[in-house]
Design an enzyme around this catalytic site. Sequence first.
Site, short mmCIF file in Angstrom:
data_model
loop_
_atom_site.label_atom_id
_atom_site.label_comp_id
_atom_site.label_asym_id
_atom_site.label_seq_id
_atom_site.Cartn_x
_atom_site.Cartn_y
_atom_site.Cartn_z
N PHE A 8 -40.91 -27.55 -50.38
CA PHE A 8 -40.19 -28.74 -50.86
C PHE A 8 -40.77 -29.99 -50.20
O PHE A 8 -40.09 -30.75 -49.54
CB PHE A 8 -38.69 -28.59 -50.56
CG PHE A 8 -37.82 -29.53 -51.36
CD1 PHE A 8 -37.87 -29.54 -52.75
CD2 PHE A 8 -36.95 -30.40 -50.73
CE1 PHE A 8 -37.08 -30.40 -53.49
CE2 PHE A 8 -36.15 -31.27 -51.46
CZ PHE A 8 -36.22 -31.27 -52.84
N THR A 95 -46.33 -25.00 -52.17
CA THR A 95 -46.67 -25.04 -50.74
C THR A 95 -48.11 -25.54 -50.62
O THR A 95 -48.75 -25.87 -51.63
CB THR A 95 -46.53 -23.65 -50.08
OG1 THR A 95 -47.50 -22.77 -50.64
CG2 THR A 95 -45.14 -23.05 -50.30
N LYS A 124 -53.75 -25.08 -55.78
CA LYS A 124 -55.08 -24.73 -56.28
C LYS A 124 -55.56 -23.37 -55.77
O LYS A 124 -56.35 -22.70 -56.43
CB LYS A 124 -56.10 -25.80 -55.84
CG LYS A 124 -55.96 -27.11 -56.57
CD LYS A 124 -56.51 -28.27 -55.76
CE LYS A 124 -55.48 -28.71 -54.78
NZ LYS A 124 -55.42 -30.05 -54.36
N LYS A 223 -61.14 -27.05 -58.00
CA LYS A 223 -60.76 -27.43 -59.37
C LYS A 223 -61.82 -26.96 -60.38
O LYS A 223 -61.48 -26.52 -61.48
CB LYS A 223 -60.56 -28.95 -59.45
CG LYS A 223 -59.35 -29.38 -58.62
CD LYS A 223 -59.32 -30.87 -58.38
CE LYS A 223 -58.12 -31.25 -57.53
NZ LYS A 223 -58.17 -32.66 -57.10
N GLY A 320 -50.47 -37.76 -56.53
CA GLY A 320 -49.27 -38.59 -56.42
C GLY A 320 -48.00 -37.78 -56.59
O GLY A 320 -48.00 -36.76 -57.28
N1 LIG Z 1 -49.74 -34.36 -53.44
C1 LIG Z 1 -50.47 -34.41 -54.54
O1 LIG Z 1 -50.72 -35.48 -55.08
C2 LIG Z 1 -50.98 -33.14 -55.16
C3 LIG Z 1 -51.73 -33.22 -56.36
C4 LIG Z 1 -52.16 -32.02 -56.97
C5 LIG Z 1 -51.89 -30.80 -56.36
N2 LIG Z 1 -51.20 -30.78 -55.17
C6 LIG Z 1 -50.91 -29.47 -54.58
O2 LIG Z 1 -49.51 -29.23 -54.64
C7 LIG Z 1 -49.08 -28.50 -53.48
C8 LIG Z 1 -47.99 -29.27 -52.79
O3 LIG Z 1 -48.51 -30.50 -52.36
P1 LIG Z 1 -47.65 -31.54 -51.51
O4 LIG Z 1 -48.40 -32.82 -51.50
O5 LIG Z 1 -46.25 -31.51 -51.97
O6 LIG Z 1 -47.76 -30.87 -50.06
P2 LIG Z 1 -46.75 -31.04 -48.86
O7 LIG Z 1 -46.07 -32.36 -48.92
O8 LIG Z 1 -47.50 -30.66 -47.63
O9 LIG Z 1 -45.64 -29.92 -49.17
C9 LIG Z 1 -45.85 -28.58 -48.98
C10 LIG Z 1 -44.53 -28.02 -48.51
O10 LIG Z 1 -44.62 -26.61 -48.46
C11 LIG Z 1 -43.94 -26.18 -47.30
N3 LIG Z 1 -44.41 -24.86 -46.93
C12 LIG Z 1 -45.57 -24.52 -46.34
N4 LIG Z 1 -45.65 -23.18 -46.19
C13 LIG Z 1 -44.52 -22.67 -46.70
C14 LIG Z 1 -43.99 -21.36 -46.83
N5 LIG Z 1 -44.66 -20.29 -46.40
N6 LIG Z 1 -42.77 -21.21 -47.39
C15 LIG Z 1 -42.07 -22.27 -47.79
N7 LIG Z 1 -42.51 -23.54 -47.69
C16 LIG Z 1 -43.71 -23.74 -47.15
C17 LIG Z 1 -44.22 -27.25 -46.27
O11 LIG Z 1 -43.21 -27.16 -45.31
P3 LIG Z 1 -43.12 -28.05 -44.00
O12 LIG Z 1 -44.17 -29.07 -44.02
O13 LIG Z 1 -41.74 -28.57 -44.06
O14 LIG Z 1 -43.38 -27.04 -42.94
C18 LIG Z 1 -44.15 -28.52 -47.11
O15 LIG Z 1 -42.85 -29.06 -47.18
C19 LIG Z 1 -50.32 -28.29 -52.62
O16 LIG Z 1 -50.82 -27.00 -52.85
C20 LIG Z 1 -51.28 -29.37 -53.10
O17 LIG Z 1 -52.64 -29.00 -52.95
C21 LIG Z 1 -50.75 -31.91 -54.58
#
Ligand SMILES: NC(=O)c1ccc[n+]([C@@H]2O[C@H](COP(=O)([O-])OP(=O)(O)OC[C@H]3O[C@@H](n4cnc5c(N)ncnc54)[C@H](OP(=O)(O)O)[C@@H]3O)[C@@H](O)[C@H]2O)c1
Length: 339
Positions: A8, A95, A124, A223, A320
């Site tokens: 989350f 995650t 990814k 990607k 984003g």
């Molecule tokens: N941000 C973007 O713009 C974007 C764009 C395309 C794709 N993505 C992909 O989307 C995914 C999420 O990105 P995000 O930016 O939201 O990352 P983020 O803010 O780092 O969120 C990931 C969350 O997953 C939690 N987590 C990690 N390991 C876990 C587990 N074993 N069980 C439950 N929760 C767990 C983390 O928890 P804590 O930190 O609270 O420990 C963190 O809250 C990633 O794989 C990223 O590569 C992101």
Amino acid sequence: MRIVLIGFGTVAQGLAELLLSHLENGALDISDWRVVGISDTLKGSAYHEGGLPLRRVLDMVGCGQSLSSVADWGTPWNALTMIEHADADVVVEATYTDIETARPALDHVRAAIERGMHVATTNKGPLALAAKELTKLAAEHHVSLRYEGTVMAGTPLLNLIRGPLAGSRITEMRGILNGTTNYVLSRMEEGLDYSGALAEAQELGYAEAVPNADVLGHDALAKVAILAATVFGASIPLAEIPCRGITGITREKVARAAASGRRHKLLGRVWRENDRVRASVGPELIGREHPLAAVHGAGNAMTVVTEALGEVTIVGPGAGRRETGFALLNDLIHIQNHR
Ligand SMILES: NC(=O)c1ccc[n+]([C@@H]2O[C@H](COP(=O)([O-])OP(=O)(O)OC[C@H]3O[C@@H](n4cnc5c(N)ncnc54)[C@H](OP(=O)(O)O)[C@@H]3O)[C@@H](O)[C@H]2O)c1
């Protein structure tokens, strides 16, 4: 449709905000959707069969309160326990991405599919390493596996290929798949040196403190592997895809290219060559008249070369909170329509 969110962070919260705004203003009828479970390592976990109140959940996380602190919201379940026990139709996996092992996301996705749950993910790792296996597993369990946000975030590249471009053989795809490096190259063209442009990208939140995944090309590589598997049906191990980042590009090289009417862009490429599918990531020089050259700043773009239409280029955001949350919303709509 009962939904569980695994992870989350930024993206899942972006999705929750979009769901909340649709539930409140009714522009999209999702009145029978419920987020019944959330599991996150630090933010805690919560489960309620009737659906969790998203506004309260977002407020709690916003002020650093653990979701596990609410007595009515079930026992604190870790991700795999949540997937195993939740009474839900869809798992949203958001995650962190690990492109070397794909874990723990790969375990989450497999477990959800094996329990007969649909999956929407922006992660990814599992798709770059195991797209073929997971697609087969999903077919065997008669569930959908959707991952629009893994490439170009909410910009609907995969949907474009599966939908409007279906029926036109694709011979090549080449594009800008990493916004951070495109931002750095754009600023270098405006006169900054590499380290100044990178520092600026870090200040703006485009680049991580350790920017290797972006500047060495690894993010674009993941990607490209997803596109090779999804669009060309080829599972190419990441180690077999030639990959160069932008660390060797200097301000002088950028200026020389500009003087000859060209720009450096970090391009991810997949193409057919005789009977083989090839892929690469690396900086390339492109003429200023090409649509990819016009993509400045943190934008993403992909030129799809098709037999029926020639080149089709789609341009849009590649990252984003809201933009990537939108990709998940779109995946959920697809799942709802095909259940
Ligand atoms: N941000 C973007 O713009 C974007 C764009 C395309 C794709 N993505 C992909 O989307 C995914 C999420 O990105 P995000 O930016 O939201 O990352 P983020 O803010 O780092 O969120 C990931 C969350 O997953 C939690 N987590 C990690 N390991 C876990 C587990 N074993 N069980 C439950 N929760 C767990 C983390 O928890 P804590 O930190 O609270 O420990 C963190 O809250 C990633 O794989 C990223 O590569 C992101």
